[in-house]
Design a protein around this motif. Structure first.
Motif, PDB file in Angstrom:
ATOM      1  N   UNK A  92       0.869  -1.171   0.000  1.00  0.00           N
ATOM      2  CA  UNK A  92       0.000   0.000   0.000  1.00  0.00           C
ATOM      3  C   UNK A  92       0.908   1.222   0.000  1.00  0.00           C
ATOM      4  N   UNK A  93       0.700   2.123  -0.952  1.00  0.00           N
ATOM      5  CA  UNK A  93       1.517   3.320  -1.080  1.00  0.00           C
ATOM      6  C   UNK A  93       0.749   4.517  -0.522  1.00  0.00           C
ATOM      7  N   UNK A  94       1.432   5.269   0.328  1.00  0.00           N
ATOM      8  CA  UNK A  94       0.812   6.404   1.005  1.00  0.00           C
ATOM      9  C   UNK A  94       1.441   7.709   0.538  1.00  0.00           C
ATOM     10  N   UNK A  95       0.599   8.640   0.214  1.00  0.00           N
ATOM     11  CA  UNK A  95       1.035   9.987  -0.122  1.00  0.00           C
ATOM     12  C   UNK A  95       1.234  10.793   1.162  1.00  0.00           C
ATOM     13  N   UNK A  96       2.271  11.588   1.183  1.00  0.00           N
ATOM     14  CA  UNK A  96       2.565  12.437   2.341  1.00  0.00           C
ATOM     15  C   UNK A  96       2.925  13.836   1.873  1.00  0.00           C
ATOM     16  N   UNK A  97       2.383  14.830   2.529  1.00  0.00           N
ATOM     17  CA  UNK A  97       2.808  16.198   2.248  1.00  0.00           C
ATOM     18  C   UNK A  97       3.127  16.897   3.568  1.00  0.00           C
ATOM     19  N   UNK A  98       4.099  17.765   3.508  1.00  0.00           N
ATOM     20  CA  UNK A  98       4.441  18.620   4.643  1.00  0.00           C
ATOM     21  C   UNK A  98       3.957  20.011   4.283  1.00  0.00           C
ATOM     22  N   UNK A  99       3.051  20.541   5.081  1.00  0.00           N
ATOM     23  CA  UNK A  99       2.386  21.774   4.674  1.00  0.00           C
ATOM     24  C   UNK A  99       2.097  22.678   5.865  1.00  0.00           C
ATOM     25  N   UNK A 100       1.825  23.918   5.497  1.00  0.00           N
ATOM     26  CA  UNK A 100       1.415  24.931   6.471  1.00  0.00           C
ATOM     27  C   UNK A 100       0.020  25.391   6.080  1.00  0.00           C
ATOM     28  N   UNK A 101      -0.909  25.377   7.014  1.00  0.00           N
ATOM     29  CA  UNK A 101      -2.286  25.722   6.682  1.00  0.00           C
ATOM     30  C   UNK A 101      -2.506  27.218   6.583  1.00  0.00           C
ATOM     31  N   UNK A 102      -1.794  27.994   7.393  1.00  0.00           N
ATOM     32  CA  UNK A 102      -1.850  29.450   7.320  1.00  0.00           C
ATOM     33  C   UNK A 102      -0.423  29.969   7.401  1.00  0.00           C
ATOM     34  N   UNK A 103      -0.257  31.257   7.168  1.00  0.00           N
ATOM     35  CA  UNK A 103       1.075  31.844   7.170  1.00  0.00           C
ATOM     36  C   UNK A 103       1.734  31.710   8.536  1.00  0.00           C
ATOM     37  N   UNK A 104       0.961  31.614   9.594  1.00  0.00           N
ATOM     38  CA  UNK A 104       1.530  31.571  10.942  1.00  0.00           C
ATOM     39  C   UNK A 104       1.437  30.206  11.603  1.00  0.00           C
ATOM     40  N   UNK A 105       0.794  29.250  10.969  1.00  0.00           N
ATOM     41  CA  UNK A 105       0.654  27.931  11.591  1.00  0.00           C
ATOM     42  C   UNK A 105       1.908  27.106  11.369  1.00  0.00           C
ATOM     43  N   UNK A 106       2.162  26.145  12.244  1.00  0.00           N
ATOM     44  CA  UNK A 106       3.367  25.326  12.080  1.00  0.00           C
ATOM     45  C   UNK A 106       3.244  24.360  10.907  1.00  0.00           C
ATOM     46  N   UNK A 107       4.365  23.953  10.385  1.00  0.00           N
ATOM     47  CA  UNK A 107       4.377  22.924   9.354  1.00  0.00           C
ATOM     48  C   UNK A 107       4.068  21.584  10.005  1.00  0.00           C
ATOM     49  N   UNK A 108       3.303  20.770   9.293  1.00  0.00           N
ATOM     50  CA  UNK A 108       3.036  19.435   9.794  1.00  0.00           C
ATOM     51  C   UNK A 108       2.800  18.488   8.626  1.00  0.00           C
ATOM     52  N   UNK A 109       2.850  17.199   8.937  1.00  0.00           N
ATOM     53  CA  UNK A 109       2.674  16.168   7.913  1.00  0.00           C
ATOM     54  C   UNK A 109       1.211  15.757   7.817  1.00  0.00           C
ATOM     55  N   UNK A 110       0.791  15.513   6.578  1.00  0.00           N
ATOM     56  CA  UNK A 110      -0.542  14.995   6.292  1.00  0.00           C
ATOM     57  C   UNK A 110      -0.387  13.739   5.442  1.00  0.00           C
ATOM     58  N   UNK A 111      -1.352  12.814   5.614  1.00  0.00           N
ATOM     59  CA  UNK A 111      -1.264  11.508   4.953  1.00  0.00           C
ATOM     60  C   UNK A 111      -2.530  11.199   4.178  1.00  0.00           C
ATOM     61  N   UNK A 112      -2.350  10.513   3.045  1.00  0.00           N
ATOM     62  CA  UNK A 112      -3.480   9.986   2.315  1.00  0.00           C
ATOM     63  C   UNK A 112      -3.922   8.661   2.897  1.00  0.00           C
ATOM     64  N   UNK A 113      -4.970   8.112   2.294  1.00  0.00           N
ATOM     65  CA  UNK A 113      -5.545   6.864   2.827  1.00  0.00           C
ATOM     66  C   UNK A 113      -4.826   5.630   2.303  1.00  0.00           C
ATOM     67  N   UNK A 114      -3.976   5.804   1.307  1.00  0.00           N
ATOM     68  CA  UNK A 114      -3.229   4.688   0.750  1.00  0.00           C
ATOM     69  C   UNK A 114      -3.885   4.115  -0.486  1.00  0.00           C
ATOM     70  N   UNK A 115      -3.054   3.630  -1.395  1.00  0.00           N
ATOM     71  CA  UNK A 115      -3.546   2.968  -2.602  1.00  0.00           C
ATOM     72  C   UNK A 115      -2.734   1.697  -2.814  1.00  0.00           C
ATOM     73  N   UNK A 116      -3.417   0.607  -3.104  1.00  0.00           N
ATOM     74  CA  UNK A 116      -2.780  -0.712  -3.198  1.00  0.00           C
ATOM     75  C   UNK A 116      -2.118  -0.893  -4.560  1.00  0.00           C
TER      76      UNK A 116
END
Length: 121
Positions: A92-116
């Motif tokens: 299962x392959x998972x997509x990951x992005x490191x992003x900031x939601x607003x100009x002042x919010x911290x960066x964090x990781x987000x994950x997809x649900x996975x694809x087989x």
């Protein structure tokens, strides 16, 4: 919220090709690194490939020369072109992005649900 939707997985014969896609949506100020992961023995997830915002890629040794990661910053998408697939690429392959939601919010990781991805004859 940030949502990641993956597509492109499936069943392919050894030596075949697949392209995985991941699209990010939601409240996003900026996306930094984008990546693909898969489970590995002894690890929660193994980094398959990653790409920086300016397009610099990096690959796991096991996929170098066979996989290509690319991104479109305007569309907020990341693709993984997988060639010369082997049975050991099955996962299962998972997509990951490191992003900031607003100009002042911290960066964090987000994950997809996975694809087989299944590589089998």
């Amino acid at each position: 919220q940030v949502q990641l939707v993956e597509s492109g997985g499936g069943l392919v014969q050894p030596g075949g090709s697949l392209t995985l896609s991941c699209a990010a949506s939601g409240s996003i100020f900026r996306i930094y690194d984008m990546a693909w992961y898969r489970p590995a023995p002894g690890q929660q997830r193994e980094l398959v490939a990653t790409i920086t915002r300016d397009g610099t890629p990096n690959y796991a040794d096991s996929v170098k020369g066979r996989f290509t990661i690319s991104r479109d910053n305007a569309k907020r998408t990341v693709n993984l072109q997988m060639n010369t697939l082997k049975p050991e690429d099955t996962a299962v392959y998972y997509c990951n992005v490191n992003a900031r939601r607003t100009v002042s919010s911290p960066r964090r990781d987000y994950w997809g649900q996975g694809t087989q991805v299944t590589v089998s004859s």
